[in-house]
Design a protein around this motif. Structure first.
Motif, mmCIF file in Angstrom:
data_model
loop_
_atom_site.group_PDB
_atom_site.id
_atom_site.type_symbol
_atom_site.label_atom_id
_atom_site.label_comp_id
_atom_site.label_asym_id
_atom_site.label_seq_id
_atom_site.Cartn_x
_atom_site.Cartn_y
_atom_site.Cartn_z
ATOM 1 N N PHE A 155 40.509 31.110 -11.523
ATOM 2 C CA PHE A 155 39.978 31.816 -12.740
ATOM 3 C C PHE A 155 41.014 32.942 -12.916
ATOM 4 C CE2 PHE A 155 37.606 36.093 -13.578
ATOM 5 C CZ PHE A 155 37.239 35.721 -14.941
ATOM 6 N N SER A 156 41.593 33.824 -11.975
ATOM 7 C CA SER A 156 42.331 34.897 -11.977
ATOM 8 C C SER A 156 43.753 34.326 -12.738
ATOM 9 C CB SER A 156 42.781 35.414 -10.634
ATOM 10 O OG SER A 156 43.549 34.576 -9.810
ATOM 11 N N THR A 157 44.305 33.181 -12.669
ATOM 12 C CA THR A 157 45.413 32.641 -13.061
ATOM 13 C C THR A 157 45.196 32.139 -14.462
ATOM 14 O OG1 THR A 157 45.278 30.711 -12.006
ATOM 15 C CG2 THR A 157 46.560 32.482 -10.872
ATOM 16 N N SER A 158 43.808 31.864 -14.985
ATOM 17 C CA SER A 158 43.502 31.023 -16.200
ATOM 18 C C SER A 158 43.889 32.254 -17.133
ATOM 19 C CB SER A 158 42.270 30.773 -16.246
ATOM 20 O OG SER A 158 41.206 31.829 -16.264
ATOM 21 N N ARG A 159 43.837 31.787 -18.578
ATOM 22 C CA ARG A 159 43.875 32.830 -19.683
ATOM 23 C C ARG A 159 42.812 33.415 -19.774
ATOM 24 N NH1 ARG A 159 42.709 32.347 -25.278
ATOM 25 N NH2 ARG A 159 44.317 33.513 -26.525
ATOM 26 N N MET A 160 41.461 32.933 -19.579
ATOM 27 C CA MET A 160 40.300 33.698 -19.467
ATOM 28 C C MET A 160 40.280 34.705 -18.531
ATOM 29 S SD MET A 160 36.301 32.257 -18.528
ATOM 30 C CE MET A 160 37.031 30.810 -18.161
ATOM 31 N N GLY A 161 40.647 34.614 -17.326
ATOM 32 C CA GLY A 161 40.708 35.752 -16.460
ATOM 33 C C GLY A 161 41.882 36.825 -16.792
ATOM 34 N N ALA A 162 43.072 36.119 -17.204
ATOM 35 C CA ALA A 162 43.932 37.280 -17.708
ATOM 36 C C ALA A 162 43.485 38.164 -18.878
ATOM 37 C CB ALA A 162 45.300 36.605 -18.144
ATOM 38 N N LEU A 163 42.682 37.398 -19.728
ATOM 39 C CA LEU A 163 42.252 38.136 -20.791
ATOM 40 C C LEU A 163 41.241 39.312 -20.494
ATOM 41 C CD1 LEU A 163 41.852 35.458 -23.793
ATOM 42 C CD2 LEU A 163 43.336 37.586 -23.618
#
Length: 253
Positions: free
Chosen positions: A84-92
């Motif tokens: 999650f933290s490295t996903s685009r969702m987590g980054a946004l």
């Protein structure tokens, strides 16, 4: 999938409050491992801790069992929190670029305003916008009730995964294709799932509701360690502001 805007987040939060009695919730988060054929010359890269080869569908679901945001294609035995933290969702989310509404008062609270949050299990880190259960040890009554309410909100993503696999049964077996093509198949299933949920109603929901609902004692476990102070402060607002103790008085817990 369209990128959510503030009005949509508020609509989702209203749905969680009506359906799960959890306010200011903008989605339930979890990851699902989808089996794939071992890619040639990949070694153990796609071999997960469940002892099979897979890619991960990381999804945020609403209280109508629709997927709001998904991230597909992570692999290995990487923990859900890291995916999650490295996903685009987590980054946004971490960069505060998801157009979340401004914090607002919780029902029955005089303040301060509480931010809108995503509910997740103990595998995810506690942050101002990601809410996880209190640790199991030394639980007070109010914290146990909080964990119960959080588990009720979080089950919607589990039910969404179940409905997805039940409807698109290609996901029940190993996808015999390259991971890149498997990702496209999963994407197509997610889009079709949302289309069916919008147009055909909830004919499959009852079975999954009965199979995945959880008691307050079953979903309040967490990993060891102390969450961040910002997340603790936000969670304390939920613990103290909501009149959930009435559920104990009336025997609903």
């Amino acid at each position: 999938m369209p990128e959510p805007v503030a009005d949509l987040w508020i609509q989702i939060a209203e749905g969680f409050y009506v359906d799960a009695q959890f306010p200011n919730c903008i989605g339930a988060l979890n990851g699902k491992h989808i089996r794939v054929k071992k890619p040639p010359h990949s070694g153990s890269r796609y071999f997960n801790y469940k002892q099979y080869f897979s890619v991960v569908l990381m999804a945020l679901a609403d209280s109508k069992y629709k997927f709001i945001i998904v991230d597909i294609g992570a692999y290995e035995s990487t923990a859900d929190a890291r995916i999650f933290s490295t996903s685009r969702m987590g980054a946004l989310l971490q960069a505060n670029q998801l157009a979340l509404p401004e914090p607002r008062l919780l029902p029955g609270s005089a303040g301060p305003p509480a931010p809108f949050v995503i509910v997740a299990d103990e595998g995810f880190a506690l942050t101002p916008h990601v809410m996880r259960p209190f640790p199991r040890r030394n639980l007070t009554d109010s914290r146990r009730i909080f964990n119960y309410r959080l588990s009720r909100a979080r089950r919607y993503v589990e039910c969404a995964f179940g409905i997805l696999s039940h409807k698109w049964r290609v996901l029940l077996s190993s996808l015999q294709m390259a991971p890149e093509n498997a990702t496209k198949v999963i994407q197509a299933c997610v889009i079709l799932h949302n289309f069916v949920r919008i147009h055909d109603g909830s004919s499959e929901v009852d079975d999954f509701e009965a199979g995945t609902s959880s008691s307050s004692a079953g979903l309040d476990q967490t990993l060891h360690g102390r969450p961040g102070s910002a997340g603790l402060a936000v969670r304390a607002l939920y613990e103290g502001a909501l009149p959930w103790q009435m559920d104990v008085v009336h025997g609903r817990l």
